[in-house]
Enzyme design. Structure first.
Site, PDB file in Angstrom:
ATOM      1  N   ASP A  39      52.297  36.253  22.425  1.00 10.35           N
ATOM      2  CA  ASP A  39      53.706  36.206  22.030  1.00 10.35           C
ATOM      3  C   ASP A  39      54.656  36.450  23.188  1.00 10.35           C
ATOM      4  O   ASP A  39      55.850  36.185  23.083  1.00 10.35           O
ATOM      5  CB  ASP A  39      53.969  37.253  20.936  1.00 10.35           C
ATOM      6  CG  ASP A  39      53.313  36.851  19.647  1.00 10.35           C
ATOM      7  OD1 ASP A  39      53.381  35.658  19.317  1.00 10.35           O
ATOM      8  OD2 ASP A  39      52.720  37.713  18.983  1.00 10.35           O
ATOM      9  N   HIS A  87      47.112  44.579  22.287  1.00  6.79           N
ATOM     10  CA  HIS A  87      46.405  43.792  21.277  1.00  6.79           C
ATOM     11  C   HIS A  87      45.261  44.626  20.744  1.00  6.79           C
ATOM     12  O   HIS A  87      44.647  45.377  21.501  1.00  6.79           O
ATOM     13  CB  HIS A  87      45.862  42.495  21.909  1.00  6.79           C
ATOM     14  CG  HIS A  87      45.510  41.470  20.893  1.00  6.79           C
ATOM     15  ND1 HIS A  87      44.288  41.453  20.274  1.00  6.79           N
ATOM     16  CD2 HIS A  87      46.234  40.474  20.359  1.00  6.79           C
ATOM     17  CE1 HIS A  87      44.284  40.451  19.407  1.00  6.79           C
ATOM     18  NE2 HIS A  87      45.446  39.843  19.435  1.00  6.79           N
TER      19      HIS A  87
HETATM   20  N1  CMC Z   1      54.108  49.402  23.788  1.00  3.99           N
HETATM   21  C1  CMC Z   1      53.870  50.706  24.040  1.00  3.99           C
HETATM   22  N2  CMC Z   1      52.737  51.342  23.703  1.00  3.99           N
HETATM   23  C2  CMC Z   1      51.792  50.640  23.072  1.00  3.99           C
HETATM   24  C3  CMC Z   1      51.983  49.275  22.767  1.00  3.99           C
HETATM   25  C4  CMC Z   1      53.185  48.666  23.152  1.00  3.99           C
HETATM   26  N3  CMC Z   1      53.400  47.370  22.896  1.00  3.99           N
HETATM   27  N4  CMC Z   1      50.886  48.817  22.125  1.00  3.99           N
HETATM   28  C5  CMC Z   1      50.045  49.855  22.020  1.00  3.99           C
HETATM   29  N5  CMC Z   1      50.589  50.954  22.601  1.00  3.99           N
HETATM   30  C6  CMC Z   1      49.953  52.261  22.758  1.00  3.99           C
HETATM   31  C7  CMC Z   1      49.932  53.037  21.458  1.00  3.99           C
HETATM   32  O1  CMC Z   1      51.096  53.829  21.307  1.00  3.99           O
HETATM   33  C8  CMC Z   1      48.670  53.856  21.607  1.00  3.99           C
HETATM   34  O2  CMC Z   1      48.958  54.912  22.477  1.00  3.99           O
HETATM   35  P1  CMC Z   1      48.180  56.335  22.286  1.00  3.99           P
HETATM   36  O3  CMC Z   1      46.728  56.034  22.492  1.00  3.99           O
HETATM   37  O4  CMC Z   1      48.769  57.227  23.336  1.00  3.99           O
HETATM   38  O5  CMC Z   1      48.514  56.798  20.897  1.00  3.99           O
HETATM   39  C9  CMC Z   1      47.726  52.909  22.346  1.00  3.99           C
HETATM   40  O6  CMC Z   1      48.593  52.026  23.111  1.00  3.99           O
HETATM   41  C10 CMC Z   1      46.839  52.095  21.436  1.00  3.99           C
HETATM   42  O7  CMC Z   1      47.688  51.377  20.520  1.00  3.99           O
HETATM   43  P2  CMC Z   1      47.405  51.176  18.987  1.00  3.99           P
HETATM   44  O8  CMC Z   1      48.689  51.133  18.244  1.00  3.99           O
HETATM   45  O9  CMC Z   1      46.361  52.150  18.520  1.00  3.99           O
HETATM   46  O10 CMC Z   1      46.750  49.751  19.026  1.00  3.99           O
HETATM   47  P3  CMC Z   1      46.564  48.786  17.802  1.00  3.99           P
HETATM   48  O11 CMC Z   1      45.328  48.035  18.091  1.00  3.99           O
HETATM   49  O12 CMC Z   1      46.615  49.531  16.500  1.00  3.99           O
HETATM   50  O13 CMC Z   1      47.859  47.854  17.887  1.00  3.99           O
HETATM   51  C11 CMC Z   1      49.311  46.059  18.370  1.00  3.99           C
HETATM   52  C12 CMC Z   1      47.863  46.581  18.425  1.00  3.99           C
HETATM   53  C13 CMC Z   1      49.310  44.592  18.801  1.00  3.99           C
HETATM   54  C14 CMC Z   1      49.839  46.144  16.941  1.00  3.99           C
HETATM   55  C15 CMC Z   1      50.186  46.904  19.338  1.00  3.99           C
HETATM   56  O14 CMC Z   1      49.698  46.781  20.660  1.00  3.99           O
HETATM   57  C16 CMC Z   1      51.668  46.530  19.267  1.00  3.99           C
HETATM   58  O15 CMC Z   1      52.388  47.003  18.402  1.00  3.99           O
HETATM   59  N6  CMC Z   1      52.126  45.622  20.208  1.00  3.99           N
HETATM   60  C17 CMC Z   1      53.496  45.135  20.159  1.00  3.99           C
HETATM   61  C18 CMC Z   1      53.623  44.034  19.108  1.00  3.99           C
HETATM   62  C19 CMC Z   1      52.986  42.734  19.547  1.00  3.99           C
HETATM   63  O16 CMC Z   1      53.181  42.277  20.666  1.00  3.99           O
HETATM   64  N7  CMC Z   1      52.221  42.108  18.625  1.00  3.99           N
HETATM   65  C20 CMC Z   1      51.607  40.812  18.857  1.00  3.99           C
HETATM   66  C21 CMC Z   1      50.111  40.899  18.881  1.00  3.99           C
HETATM   67  S1  CMC Z   1      49.360  39.385  19.539  1.00  3.99           S
HETATM   68  C22 CMC Z   1      49.743  38.158  18.403  1.00  3.99           C
HETATM   69  C23 CMC Z   1      49.057  38.350  17.108  1.00  3.99           C
HETATM   70  O17 CMC Z   1      47.832  38.234  17.068  1.00  3.99           O
HETATM   71  O18 CMC Z   1      49.750  38.600  16.102  1.00  3.99           O
END
Ligand code: CMC
Length: 445
Positions: free
Chosen positions: A379, A321
């Site tokens: 989720d 998140h």
């Molecule tokens: N699986 C694997 N790696 C992950 C995941 C994941 N679900 N989420 C984040 N990471 C890694 C990412 O690759 C990055 O690694 P590194 O630092 O080595 O490059 C690190 O963790 C930080 O991630 P980020 O992409 O910079 O984080 P963000 O804040 O931009 O993204 C997110 C947040 C929710 C989009 C992401 O965690 C994700 O895609 N999760 C899966 C989709 C999901 O479950 N979404 C629902 C969110 S909660 C409901 C809502 O509010 O919509």
């Protein structure tokens, strides 16, 4: 509503100090005001930065940027805290109901018994939709994704309820707000009925909000429908847990759409479109697809490995998140509800739930997830609960939209009343070509 209802007023941000910005290249120094809220990190006020320094800030994804002043929802992502208007989500989920939470978000206080009754009557009064809307549905393919239909029908409300689109009139704004909360379940249920070829079911105003939604979704005219109180309570809880979540992508979309003066129905339709993506509200559907793809516990390590591989686009859906670097408090509450619902519907062994629990256990012990503070989010468990309640997967995100409507419209209302509100207009760092002469087509290679 006849009775006067509380009005909220945004507090002006308080200055609590300065930070110094040193521009070594130009040998200049600037003092930037620091503002403090009631909780959470202080913010550096950069509103006059460009005027005073000629610089913009650069923050793709707005990871460090506060876009507004708000009194609605407080999140401490490190501690896993979520509060609406000061009330802990755990208490709201346990002791309140969705309509009360809507009132709280909109009007700043939990309603008194009289306010609650009147608000309930007002919402109930608006549950039906214009009969002509039925024909609008018929323009869609039956196999259209429900979110595509929801974007269309919610946007179309501005054509059906044009009188509510005058955003400068307080009463009209209030009407649009209540119409949206009231009509969203009707529209979502109609979307489902249309997709399976069953007749639309009119709302029953003697039923509470979430029961009425289940009735419109699952009843058929030919049979009596008995509402299961455990399922209606779970539904209501799911709506509460999704009601608001401060400045996430869809809420920011609603605010930015509304900042131009667009009408509330159009703004909420924009929010629904933004919510649809798998990184946001679409994740609840994606979680189930992922669990099915994993298939069995022995394949979990293979998928964990893929999630860690930067060359593989696969991510563990329902994990991570932007704000929570701790267990999402909504996921903790839903985890309980999932078991209650499964017990109630008599699912002794739901293989996907077993798989989810095992996946969670393994991920929470894995260094990659631990270091990055990737915990299950809301989720992760909502899909399993909704599936057990009988919803098809394509309806999961529309249900998120239904619950989130309260937050979207409360945030929109707060923005409209904010005396400092201006049209949302981010700047950019341009890295494209500079001026060059036009090339005639015969000279292009
Ligand atoms: N699986 C694997 N790696 C992950 C995941 C994941 N679900 N989420 C984040 N990471 C890694 C990412 O690759 C990055 O690694 P590194 O630092 O080595 O490059 C690190 O963790 C930080 O991630 P980020 O992409 O910079 O984080 P963000 O804040 O931009 O993204 C997110 C947040 C929710 C989009 C992401 O965690 C994700 O895609 N999760 C899966 C989709 C999901 O479950 N979404 C629902 C969110 S909660 C409901 C809502 O509010 O919509």
């Amino acid at each position: 509503m006849d009775m006067p209802i509380p009005q909220t007023k945004l507090a002006d941000p308080k200055e609590c100090g300065h930070v110094t910005l040193i521009d070594h290249a130009n040998d200049k120094q600037y003092e930037l005001p620091v503002l403090e809220g009631s909780e959470g990190p202080n913010v550096i006020d950069v509103q006059k930065l460009y005027r005073d320094t000629g610089y913009f800030t650069y923050d793709p994804g707005y990871t460090s940027t506060g876009s507004c002043n708000s009194q609605l929802t407080f999140i401490d992502g490190e501690k896993g805290i979520l509060r609406h208007r000061g009330y802990a989500i755990e208490e709201l989920a346990e002791k309140s109901d969705y309509l009360e939470v809507c009132f709280l978000l909109l009007y700043g206080e939990l309603p008194t018994a009289a306010q609650k009754a009147e608000f309930g009557r007002e919402i109930t009064y608006h549950t039906m939709v214009h009969e002509q809307l039925q024909y609008f549905y018929r323009g869609f393919r039956r196999d259209a994704h429900p979110m595509a239909v929801m974007v269309g029908v919610v946007g179309a409300l501005s054509a059906f309820y044009h009188e509510s689109t005058d955003i400068h009139d307080l009463e009209k704004r209030r009407l649009a707000t209540h119409q949206l909360i009231a009509k969203m379940p009707t529209l979502a249920a109609m979307t489902y009925k249309y997709s399976i070829g069953q007749p639309f079911i009119y709302p029953r105003n003697d039923l509470p909000y979430s029961e009425n939604f289940l009735y419109m979704t699952f009843s058929v005219p030919s049979e009596e429908y008995k509402i299961n109180p455990v399922l209606s309570r779970a539904m209501d809880r799911i709506f509460i847990l999704h009601a608001d979540h401060e400045q996430n992508a869809s809420t920011s979309t609603v605010r930015i759409a509304g900042s131009s003066g667009a009408n509330p129905f159009a703004c909420i339709a924009a929010g629904i479109a933004s919510l649809w993506g798998p990184a946001h509200g679409g994740a609840n559907q994606a979680v189930l697809a992922m669990l099915r793809e994993i298939g069995s516990k022995d394949r979990i390590p293979e998928f964990i490995k893929r999630a860690k591989d930067k060359d593989d686009p696969f991510r563990l859906m329902g994990f991570g998140h932007r704000v929570y670097k701790n267990y999402d408090p909504r996921a903790a509450i839903l985890r309980e509800s999932t078991h209650e619902v499964l017990d109630e519907v008599g699912v002794k062994d739901e293989p996907l739930l077993d798989l989810a629990i095992e996946l969670e256990r393994i991920a929470l012990e894995d260094d990659y997830f631990v270091e990055r503070k990737l915990f299950p989010n809301v989720d992760f468990y909502s899909g399993i609960t909704l599936k057990a309640m009988g919803f098809p997967e394509s309806m999961f995100t529309p249900l998120f939209a239904l619950g989130r409507t309260a937050g979207w419209i409360a945030q929109w209302k707060e923005m409209i009343k904010d005396p400092h509100q201006r049209i949302g207009r981010p700047r950019q760092l341009f890295t494209g070509p500079t001026l060059r002469p036009f090339v005639p087509i015969e000279k292009r290679s």
